[in-house]
Design an enzyme around this catalytic site. Sequence first.
Site, PDB file in Angstrom:
ATOM      1  N   GLU A 195       2.517   5.217  -3.898  1.00  0.00           N
ATOM      2  CA  GLU A 195       2.491   6.251  -4.978  1.00  0.00           C
ATOM      3  C   GLU A 195       3.845   6.931  -5.130  1.00  0.00           C
ATOM      4  O   GLU A 195       4.161   7.329  -6.248  1.00  0.00           O
ATOM      5  CB  GLU A 195       1.397   7.271  -4.688  1.00  0.00           C
ATOM      6  CG  GLU A 195      -0.014   6.697  -4.803  1.00  0.00           C
ATOM      7  CD  GLU A 195      -0.375   5.743  -3.667  1.00  0.00           C
ATOM      8  OE1 GLU A 195       0.179   5.922  -2.555  1.00  0.00           O
ATOM      9  OE2 GLU A 195      -1.154   4.822  -3.869  1.00  0.00           O
ATOM     10  N   ASP A 230       0.852  -1.187   0.000  1.00  0.00           N
ATOM     11  CA  ASP A 230       0.000   0.000   0.000  1.00  0.00           C
ATOM     12  C   ASP A 230       0.897   1.250   0.000  1.00  0.00           C
ATOM     13  O   ASP A 230       2.107   1.150   0.155  1.00  0.00           O
ATOM     14  CB  ASP A 230      -0.876  -0.070   1.267  1.00  0.00           C
ATOM     15  CG  ASP A 230      -1.924   1.029   1.307  1.00  0.00           C
ATOM     16  OD1 ASP A 230      -2.267   1.558   0.253  1.00  0.00           O
ATOM     17  OD2 ASP A 230      -2.384   1.351   2.415  1.00  0.00           O
ATOM     18  N   ASP A 272      -9.007   3.982  -1.772  1.00  0.00           N
ATOM     19  CA  ASP A 272      -9.916   4.393  -0.693  1.00  0.00           C
ATOM     20  C   ASP A 272     -11.213   4.979  -1.224  1.00  0.00           C
ATOM     21  O   ASP A 272     -11.457   6.188  -1.135  1.00  0.00           O
ATOM     22  CB  ASP A 272      -9.198   5.383   0.225  1.00  0.00           C
ATOM     23  CG  ASP A 272      -8.023   4.723   0.913  1.00  0.00           C
ATOM     24  OD1 ASP A 272      -7.944   3.470   0.912  1.00  0.00           O
ATOM     25  OD2 ASP A 272      -7.162   5.452   1.454  1.00  0.00           O
TER      26      ASP A 272
HETATM   27  C1  GLC Z   1      -4.605   3.233   3.052  1.00  0.00           C
HETATM   28  C2  GLC Z   1      -5.183   2.079   2.251  1.00  0.00           C
HETATM   29  C3  GLC Z   1      -6.262   1.393   3.040  1.00  0.00           C
HETATM   30  C4  GLC Z   1      -5.681   0.916   4.355  1.00  0.00           C
HETATM   31  C5  GLC Z   1      -5.069   2.075   5.131  1.00  0.00           C
HETATM   32  C6  GLC Z   1      -4.335   1.606   6.379  1.00  0.00           C
HETATM   33  O1  GLC Z   1      -5.549   4.219   3.229  1.00  0.00           O
HETATM   34  O2  GLC Z   1      -5.642   2.504   1.012  1.00  0.00           O
HETATM   35  O3  GLC Z   1      -6.810   0.323   2.321  1.00  0.00           O
HETATM   36  O4  GLC Z   1      -6.677   0.312   5.125  1.00  0.00           O
HETATM   37  O5  GLC Z   1      -4.147   2.759   4.306  1.00  0.00           O
HETATM   38  O6  GLC Z   1      -3.318   0.728   6.062  1.00  0.00           O
END
Ligand code: GLC
Length: 858
Positions: A427, A424, A507
């Site tokens: 970017e 995650d 998200d």
């Molecule tokens: C980011 C991700 C989300 C995750 C969060 C905490 O916002 O996109 O899916 O739950 O981080 O890790």
Amino acid sequence: MALSMMGCGSRIGALLASALGLSPCVAYASAPETATAAASAFHVLSTGIEWQHGPVVMRITVLRDDVVRVRIGRNGALPEDASWAALPAARRASVAVTGFSTADAAGFSTGAMKVSVARRDGGVTVTDRTGRVLLSDLDGAVLPDRRGAGFTITKAIPDDAHYFGLGDKFGPLDRLGRSFVMWNTDSYGYQEGQDPLYKDIPFFIGYTKGGYYGVFLDNSWRTSFDFGKARRGELTIGADGGPVDYYVLAGPDPGDVERAYAWLTGTPAMQPLWALGFQQSRWGYPTERDVRSVVARYRHDRIPLDAIWLDIDYQQHFRPFTVDPGTFPTFGRMVADFTAQRVHTVAITDLHIADLPNAGYAPYDSGMAQDRFVKTGAGQPYVAPVWPGPTLFPDFTQAATRAWWGTLYRQFYLEDGIAGFWNDMDEPAIFETPTKTMPLDNRHRIDEPGFASRVAFHREIHNLYGMQNHRATYEGLLALKPDERPFVMTRATYAGGQRYGVTWTGDNSSTWNHLRLTIPMLESLGLGGFTFSGADIGGFAGSASADLLTRWIEVATFTPIARDHSDEQSLPQEPWIGGRRHEDIRRRFIEARYRLLPYLYTVAEEAARTGLPMMRPLFLEFPEGLLDGTPLDLATGSQFMLGRALMVAAPPTPESPGPYSVILPAGGWYEYWTGRPVGGLRPLSLWGAGGLFITLKDTGPAAPHMVSITPRLDQLPVYVRAGSIIPRQPLVQSTGETPRGPLEIDVYPGANCQGSVYADDGHSFAFRQGVYSRVALSCTVEADHGVAVTIGRPEGSFQPWWRSYRVVVHGFDHAPHGIGGNGGNGTRPIPVAYDGAAGSAQFTVSADGAANTYRLRP
Ligand code: GLC
């Protein structure tokens, strides 16, 4: 060699000269053809053509009959021939072409397209073999950006054009009249029209005059695409810098464009079978006990489940590759207990390594010792805040950094038994920074076979960063377990990243509009190679109402990846939330997905082998479209195909219980849930694209039709294309459980009746050595209205779980009075059961490995 000069009045001539600091009429004044060597010139190549004008050089080469590559250098040399996306074998491929030259242009033809370059300004025109103009430059080959390193390419938009693709853009499927930026961005709670989002997939499919083609701009810098928004009739493609390097894929069949794109950038990584099962996640399962109770509830309530996800909650102070022993005291045992219940564990492992000197934090210590992190413009390790506080960022464009990163998975993957991983924030996202990311002059190092080794600034690497993170994890897992298909999900990526696995739409929010737009978003990701995609079921930000979660699970039943996930701040969102009535509906849909697994897996394997996405806009299956050829999707928006056979017609305004029309493309349809031919057909009449009211005069059975429906909340309309055969299986609670009973083969008679069923061990690469099973299925409607069903001899050496086939043939309005045939064209009768309410006849035969044809006679 023909020589010609660019006119002093042309827009490109003037801009080129001004960008180079020259007066256009000094540098590019018209002159006799023979006067100077600095004028425009064509060089005929065996595999294409080169056009040169002063410092501008453009080379167009043919990689295969239907794929050309256009590269333009603006300082006397072509850009480096290297790519993170386009495969070396594709870039090295070539075919010989036949050149031509006229007074105004020169160019060449292949078996599939013709490319012509204007002498005057290098403007490129590409036509397909039918003479349809796919692309034509309006301002010459390329315009330099007045700011310096950038450029703009401007192409004409034909009157009837539509555009699809570009990955995770959040709006209607058709991109016409809109503009987009490619700059991977952390976009918590994004809403319709917000752009850019998380991914950079600079590939689109264009439509004109009944045919489709593709354009892929291989440039990782910040790029932009304007489909006639700024100026009607003009498609502009621009970049802040980097190479002018783009590919045109001829079509005209959109499926061929998809296959060509996969040939160029790679097919999606084949996923383990369990990735197609149902998956549960949440940011905010704070303790091991919470996670255990979620898994226990699934099993107790008999809701099928294949994976449980661990978000950052399990980590010590949110540090990647740690486990909090206070809240997850028996982590390894927990994972083993889940494995014993046939539930796979997926763990988040974000890339940001906590800046923790002298603390015994191994990822920091080894990364620092090996100099693995991105540097600031001044050459110091770059430190910025993310979840753990100050963190460092691996320099993933170095092969050695990726190899080091892969070693960090050893404990989780080899010792703890975690089955898959989640990358995650890549970017990369950075907190407390208005730009949400690193400074553009941060330094990365490119150290990669096929590339010149050099320092590259973040502005070039930004959009590649998530892809290389994903790749590092994928390749790291492969190094640790060479014969297991890695499961890795990333949030950010670049074109070609489909080779490393799965992505999701980030998200999103718990709103009806998000559910609605999830369909075009997943379709667009699939068109860009990322077929193994999902959206957080129920929405991430905000709290889903019970009705919304129910509808979302229904739709997600038919999307490639089905993961329920939600934000720490939102109310719980598991399938049992909201009461028994909702839970029962949701369970029924999740069960439907599990029964459909043989079909889902067959479609997934086709996607991984050919590049044709699992979830398809209608135009991929019905390119002939409406009346004037307009893509059908423009008239629906909420209908999509899953593979060749299934069409899901989700409510276009999902919050509304009101009626809506479903378009049934030509050829005949059955209802999936009842197996009966669709009744209540109406001739097709609707508002077509461009505001024309279309009424089809042809009302025969082969014409497209409409039905008007008002599905209740517990119903999702799904249709089966006549001429399809769908394999299904008995219900299981996990893909790890062996189904008991026969493989069900549902036959929906119609023209060109076909299907197949693919199986393998579901997790290894043995299929590459032929250890798989593929059975071709077909049917024919015979002159006496009987149906002959042929089950082919299995191809491959894998022995699937079934020992018999239960064949269900739909569409009989009375019992067929016998069956002849087993063992080729034999005549041995076989007992047939007839279900009058369903209009189906069924029989069970052994899966004895031979090809057999069975006949049902009316
Ligand atoms: C980011 C991700 C989300 C995750 C969060 C905490 O916002 O996109 O899916 O739950 O981080 O890790």
